[in-house]
Scaffold this active site. Structure first.
Site, mmCIF file in Angstrom:
data_model
loop_
_atom_site.group_PDB
_atom_site.id
_atom_site.type_symbol
_atom_site.label_atom_id
_atom_site.label_comp_id
_atom_site.label_asym_id
_atom_site.label_seq_id
_atom_site.Cartn_x
_atom_site.Cartn_y
_atom_site.Cartn_z
ATOM 1 N N SER A 53 0.856 -1.185 0.000
ATOM 2 C CA SER A 53 0.000 0.000 0.000
ATOM 3 C C SER A 53 0.890 1.232 0.000
ATOM 4 C CB SER A 53 -0.903 0.004 1.225
ATOM 5 O OG SER A 53 -0.138 0.347 2.366
ATOM 6 N N LYS A 54 0.240 2.376 -0.073
ATOM 7 C CA LYS A 54 0.978 3.635 -0.122
ATOM 8 C C LYS A 54 1.897 3.794 1.095
ATOM 9 C CE LYS A 54 0.437 8.270 -1.671
ATOM 10 N NZ LYS A 54 -0.362 9.401 -1.986
ATOM 11 N N ARG A 55 1.490 3.180 2.189
ATOM 12 C CA ARG A 55 2.334 3.212 3.392
ATOM 13 C C ARG A 55 3.737 2.696 3.110
ATOM 14 N NH1 ARG A 55 1.810 -0.474 6.703
ATOM 15 N NH2 ARG A 55 0.194 -1.574 5.540
ATOM 16 N N HIS A 56 3.835 1.760 2.169
ATOM 17 C CA HIS A 56 5.146 1.196 1.834
ATOM 18 C C HIS A 56 5.928 2.122 0.905
ATOM 19 C CE1 HIS A 56 2.803 -2.537 2.829
ATOM 20 N NE2 HIS A 56 3.896 -2.758 3.523
ATOM 21 N N GLY A 57 5.376 3.262 0.565
ATOM 22 C CA GLY A 57 6.059 4.193 -0.351
ATOM 23 C C GLY A 57 5.183 4.465 -1.544
#
Ligand code: GLU
Length: 493
Positions: free
Chosen positions: A256-260
């Site tokens: 997800s966006k949390r991972h970049g």
């Protein structure tokens, strides 16, 4: 014209951006089609009217195009099985529903949402699985049902799932998968709104579009027996299925966006080239020893084997993607890199659009010098920033480290004067001037190179100094060196 032997499809629901997992699924379909001389079909599954948006349809198409996954049939390009959007195919689902009703494979269901909730609760209380099998409606006389519909009663249409037997399929990735029919409910095929459910529309479309292999995300495994039952009931041959695992982040959670970054658009915004994402995702979990190798799309298609794709989730490794990206950046010509860099430098506030236009030849040389050091296109503005603008703001502590040394304090001004007095301004002359100056002073050249580099670029690391100064130009270089010289004179004794 008859359809090609192999026909595959990517069938996104336009409810958000194109996730990397979706890119990988689309990519596997594309590679499979290319390898087998088949057709890659794009179908937009937009029957969820509340969640589907036009913006997302546009984003999906532009993301697929960006990465190079052009479709042979689908929206915009057309094809023999038009239309390719489910909301434009409603008549087909109505016809198929009628066929199933006529053949006794489906029935009208009048249970209200409240009644269904009650049944579910009762099943839970008795610790039974909540498998709805239509109660009185499953075998209700069709004429009676029609009368209730004519009287305006809300209803759905449900598939009459066989109550015994097993639905088995051979997954091209995972081998045999089987489901007991008794564990499947009589699922809705037409909602009360008159729109089809995903399982029904997808099965009707795959059958009527002559899809020969269904390659899709493994979140659909539990839907496959339902779709197979629909194929059987409508008398269509069942295609082989391949369920592609999800793409996870290093923490084993869905990427997800949390991972970049997690969508094609986010990767693009973070300076990843489409060729690199294509190459990396085509190899990720696809059964190769190394997933950092560089292959063209044709080579990837040639090597692609759906049976070799791993049944385990793929773990996304950003470091590997960036290594692949850096390779693709290095493979570009300096001219191509300059075209990529110019807008980056403008948006990064390093130079103006006008400046970029007139400076393209020099930017090309700058990119040739820097390309080994660039991992993402978004690094370009920062990497090249010191080639633009006037004097620099130096990091104070670093300035002192570089300049508060007896040798530098004694000799820097003279060195600047030497450079200023050079007849020409190129790599050889600059190198000769610096090396001979160091030799005269009986010092290693690095004692000059380091402070000159820092004064000219504001950095302690750069590409080769002589080439860098050549491209900086005489005027800019001398102005910066003189500014550093003045700053040095003001250091306390
Ligand atoms: N519309 C489905 C999705 O986006 C695709 C289902 C399929 O490929 O059958 O998940």
């Amino acid at each position: 014209m008859t359809d090609p032997q192999v026909r595959v499809r990517y069938a996104p629901s336009p409810t958000g951006m194109l996730h990397v997992g979706g890119v990988r699924t689309a990519l596997f379909n594309w590679l499979f089609a290319k390898k087998n001389g088949g057709a890659f079909v794009l179908r937009i599954e937009d029957t969820d009217l509340e969640r589907s948006t036009e913006e997302s349809v546009e984003q999906l198409k532009s993301s697929l195009r960006w990465i190079g996954l052009d479709w042979d049939e689908g929206p915009e390009v057309g094809g023999p099985h038009e239309p390719y959007r489910q909301t434009e195919r409603l008549d087909l689902y109505k016809d198929a529903t009628q066929k199933l009703l006529d053949a006794g494979h489906a029935y009208y269901d009048f249970a209200t949402p409240e009644e269904l909730t009650e049944l579910r609760k009762a099943a839970q209380a008795e610790k039974r699985p909540p498998i709805y099998t239509g109660g009185e409606y499953r075998e209700m006389d069709v004429d009676r049902a029609r009368k209730r519909i004519e009287a305006g009663e809300a209803h759905t249409v449900r598939f009459k799932t066989p109550r015994d037997g097993t639905t088995i399929f051979q997954d091209m990735i995972r081998g045999e998968i089987s489901f007991e029919n008794s564990n499947l409910e009589d699922f809705v095929i037409m909602k009360s709104s008159g729109t089809p459910t995903y399982n029904f529309a997808a099965a009707v479309d795959d059958a009527t579009m002559n899809i020969t292999h269904v390659i899709r995300g493994d979140d659909h495994i539990s839907n496959t027996p339902r779709q197979i039952l629909i194929y059987h009931a409508l008398g269509y041959p069942v295609p082989p299925f391949a369920h592609v695992p999800q793409v996870l982040g290093p923490d084993k959670k869905k990427l997800s966006k949390r991972h970049g970054a997690a969508s094609a658009e986010e990767f693009a915004a973070q300076g990843v080239l489409p060729e690199a994402l294509f190459n990396y995702l085509a190899l990720l979990g696809a059964g190769y020893a190394a997933d950092e190798e560089i292959f063209s799309p044709d080579e990837l298609a040639e090597r692609f084997r759906i049976e070799k794709v791993s049944g385990n989730p793929a773990v996304f490794d950003e470091t590997k993607l960036l290594a692949v990206n850096a390779t693709y950046i290095r493979k570009k010509s300096p001219g191509e890199l300059a075209m990529l860099a110019a807008p980056e430098l403008v948006s990064g506030g390093v130079a103006t659009a006008d400046e970029m236009e007139s400076d393209l030849p020099r930017l090309t040389q700058i990119m040739e010098l820097l390309r080994e050091r660039i991992q993402r296109t978004t690094d370009m503005a920062d990497s090249a920033s010191y080639f633009y603008g006037g004097t620099l703001d130096y990091d104070e502590a670093e300035f002192i480290k570089q300049f508060d040394k007896p040798f530098v304090r004694e000799n820097f001004s003279e060195m600047v004067a030497r450079l200023k007095g050079l007849e020409g301004w190129n790599d050889e002359q600059i190198e000769e001037a610096i090396r001979s100056f160091a030799a005269e002073k009986e010092k290693g050249a690095r004692h000059i190179i380091h402070p000159v580099r820092f004064a000219a670029t504001g950095r302690t690391v750069s590409a080769g100094l002589f080439e860098t100064l050549t491209l900086l130009g005489r005027e800019r270089t001398i102005a910066r060196l003189e500014a550093a010289d003045r700053k040095m004179s003001s250091l306390p004794a």
